[in-house]
Scaffold this motif. Structure first.
Motif, PDB file in Angstrom:
ATOM      1  N   TRP A  35       0.857  -1.179   0.000  1.00 41.23           N
ATOM      2  CA  TRP A  35       0.000   0.000   0.000  1.00 41.23           C
ATOM      3  C   TRP A  35       0.897   1.234   0.000  1.00 41.23           C
ATOM      4  N   ARG A  37       0.805   5.674  -0.475  1.00 42.87           N
ATOM      5  CA  ARG A  37      -0.004   6.884  -0.495  1.00 42.87           C
ATOM      6  C   ARG A  37       0.758   7.953  -1.263  1.00 42.87           C
ATOM      7  N   TYR A  89      -4.425   6.625  -2.780  1.00 45.61           N
ATOM      8  CA  TYR A  89      -3.906   5.375  -2.240  1.00 45.61           C
ATOM      9  C   TYR A  89      -3.772   4.348  -3.357  1.00 45.61           C
TER      10      TYR A  89
END
Lengths: 116, 114
Positions: A35, A37, A89
């Motif tokens: 993940w 950002r 994201y």
């Protein structure tokens, strides 16, 4: 062929509300999952990565958490969103190749989160 | 934390010209990768160069790697308006192992004017 699904594409949430973003991968086994950002006009900040089910490494202390309940499922969560959680994201996957190092990463299309 | 820093942050050229972007990184690496991102979309992998390689080509792309200077460059030749995008370098740190991570730089925004 391998595909990655990330949803939703956009999300507007009030401050203090919970968050759950889901990412699933098809066509590969035991991928590394990530993940990231991205703030507007900026680079990608690595938030979490996972090398297997239940194995999560956190890169930056924050208001978010991640889980990997299945081999090809990666979930990003928050119990109470902050204004500073707004951003783009991105979920990604890769596999280990030559020399047990990461080869190319494949990205989902991203979720634009706006916390209001 | 960011591993790489791209230079320049923004680049504007005319169609047909060459575009050169540079990336510097801090730690020893296993490989370095370049990605492209169209506005508001996910990233697409362009090319990977290993730490024991010095130059690599793919179509109109040419990547060089200088591990002694901890730097890489991406050259796009004969640019087209469709090359307009943000370009990022990403590194896999050494030693790698099963937990190796992909760390991105800050990106170069390329605008190719028709």
């Amino acid at each position: 062929s391998q595909t990655i699904h990330q949803w939703p594409a956009t999300l507007v949430q009030p401050v203090g509300s919970p968050l759950s973003l889901e990412c699933t991968v098809e066509g590969t086994s035991n991928p590394n999952l990530y993940w990231y950002r991205q703030a507007a006009g900026r680079g990608l900040q690595l938030l979490f990565y996972s090398v297997g089910i239940g194995q999560i490494s956190s890169e930056v202390p924050q208001n978010l958490s991640a889980s990997r309940p299945q081999d090809r499922q990666f979930i990003l969560s928050s119990k109470k969103l902050l204004l500073s959680d707004s951003g783009f994201y991105l979920c990604a996957w890769s596999v280990l190749g030559y020399g047990l190092t990461n080869t190319e990463a494949f990205f989902g299309q991203g979720t634009r989160l706006t916390v209001v | 934390s960011q591993q790489g820093e791209e230079d320049p942050q923004a680049l504007s050229i005319q169609e047909g010209e060459n575009a050169t972007m540079n990336c510097s990184y801090k730690t020893s690496i296993n490989n370095l990768q370049w990605y492209r991102q169209n506005s508001g979309r996910g990233l697409v992998h362009l090319i990977l160069i290993r730490s024991n390689e010095r130059e690599k080509h793919s179509g109109r792309l040419r990547v060089t790697l200088d591990t002694s200077k901890k730097s890489s460059s991406l050259l796009i030749t004969a640019s087209r308006a469709a090359d307009t995008a943000s370009y990022f370098c990403a590194t896999v740190q050494a030693p790698g192992g099963a937990t190796n991570k992909l760390i991105f730089g800050t990106g170069t925004l390329l605008a190719v004017q028709p």
